[in-house]
Design an enzyme around this catalytic site. Structure first.
Site, PDB file in Angstrom:
ATOM      1  CE  LYS A  13      -2.194  -0.920   3.883  1.00 36.08           C
ATOM      2  NZ  LYS A  13      -1.543  -2.184   4.306  1.00 36.08           N
ATOM      3  NE  ARG A  90      -3.951  -1.166  10.158  1.00 40.89           N
ATOM      4  CZ  ARG A  90      -2.896  -0.573   9.603  1.00 40.89           C
ATOM      5  NH1 ARG A  90      -2.946   0.678   9.234  1.00 40.89           N
ATOM      6  NH2 ARG A  90      -1.798  -1.267   9.393  1.00 40.89           N
ATOM      7  NE  ARG A 129       7.563  -3.352   5.607  1.00 41.40           N
ATOM      8  CZ  ARG A 129       6.275  -3.029   5.697  1.00 41.40           C
ATOM      9  NH1 ARG A 129       5.531  -2.972   4.612  1.00 41.40           N
ATOM     10  NH2 ARG A 129       5.734  -2.772   6.858  1.00 41.40           N
ATOM     11  NE  ARG A 163       6.472  -0.198  10.096  1.00 43.78           N
ATOM     12  CZ  ARG A 163       5.264  -0.298   9.526  1.00 43.78           C
ATOM     13  NH1 ARG A 163       5.083   0.121   8.285  1.00 43.78           N
ATOM     14  NH2 ARG A 163       4.264  -0.826  10.189  1.00 43.78           N
ATOM     15  NE  ARG A 174       2.413  -4.567  11.287  1.00 44.27           N
ATOM     16  CZ  ARG A 174       3.498  -4.346  10.539  1.00 44.27           C
ATOM     17  NH1 ARG A 174       4.667  -4.870  10.896  1.00 44.27           N
ATOM     18  NH2 ARG A 174       3.420  -3.611   9.476  1.00 44.27           N
TER      19      ARG A 174
END
Ligand code: AMP
Length: 228
Positions: A13, A90, A129, A163, A174
């Site tokens: 996203k 969300r 990431r 992160r 998550r």
């Protein structure tokens, strides 16, 4: 044009929102980025959100909704051609609050685009990431390393960040939060004819092309290809 990008963590996203932002002069509004900025500045919201984010759970709706309202307010009357919501809504209450907010401002919502990705692929995608500490360019240990080791392709910086919630254990929490609290938004937006589904497992450029096809098409009649 006002858009929502929906999809599980790691679906792409943020990456797609950044591309759309440039191409269409839209403004990306990422509630995750806003929360991370609050955490970094040590604000009251940041202090409340940090532990929740590190557990991979969702920050309470009331905090998120008022934060979002301030952003949409700030985007009104600027030169941007609309907004891309990335990571919001969300939950169904967040979607209802957004509807009410847009109705008050007489702002339409044009498309809700779901990036569909298998859960198994997400853990690997997210765990690798990292981003440039200076310009925010995104990289990945396996799929997108900098061209020159330890040097950002875009700004030449040598510092990178990861992160704290991008670890395998938090990613699983998550994903669980996504399926339990966010996936109910798919029928919510399908019911009002706005939902379009894109294959988020495809190559990044192919995903972008699929999104552009959605944006180029009409919306709301309930018959176009790609509609859920
Ligand atoms: P993201 O960068 O979108 O993956 O968001 C990172 C974390 O911020 C999430 O795991 C949540 O803890 C929190 N968060 C971001 N957006 C929202 C939202 N709309 N509602 C609740 N929590 C959120």
């Amino acid at each position: 044009m006002n858009l929502i990008l929906l999809g599980p963590p790691g679906a792409g996203k943020g990456t797609q929102a950044k591309l759309l932002e440039e191409r269409h002069s839209l403004r990306q509004i990422s509630t995750g980025d806003l929360l991370r900025a609050e955490v970094k500045s040590g604000t009251e919201i940041g202090l409340q959100a940090k532990a929740v984010m590190d557990r991979g759970e969702l920050v309470p709706d009331a905090i998120i909704i008022s934060m979002l309202e301030r952003q949409v307010e700030g985007a009104t009357g600027t030169s941007t051609a609309g907004f891309i919501l990335d990571g919001f809504p969300r939950t169904v209450p967040q979607a209802e609050a957004l509807d009410a907010m847009l109705a008050r401002k007489a702002m339409p919502l044009h498309h809700v685009i779901e990036l569909q990705v298998d859960d198994a692929a997400l853990v690997e995608r997210i765990s690798g990431r990292f981003t440039c500490a200076k310009c925010g360019q995104g990289y990945h240990d396996r799929f997108k390393r900098p061209k020159v080791a330890d040097t950002c392709d875009v700004c030449g910086c040598h510092e990178f960040t990861r992160r704290s919630d991008d670890n395998a254990e938090t990613v699983r929490a998550r994903l669980e939060a996504y399926h339990r609290q966010t996936a109910p938004l798919l029928p919510y937006y399908a019911a009002n004819g706005l939902l379009r589904v894109v294959d988020g497992m495809a190559e990044m450029d192919t995903v972008t092309a699929q999104i552009e096809t959605v944006l180029a098409g009409s919306h709301g009649s309930g018959t176009e290809p790609g509609q859920a």
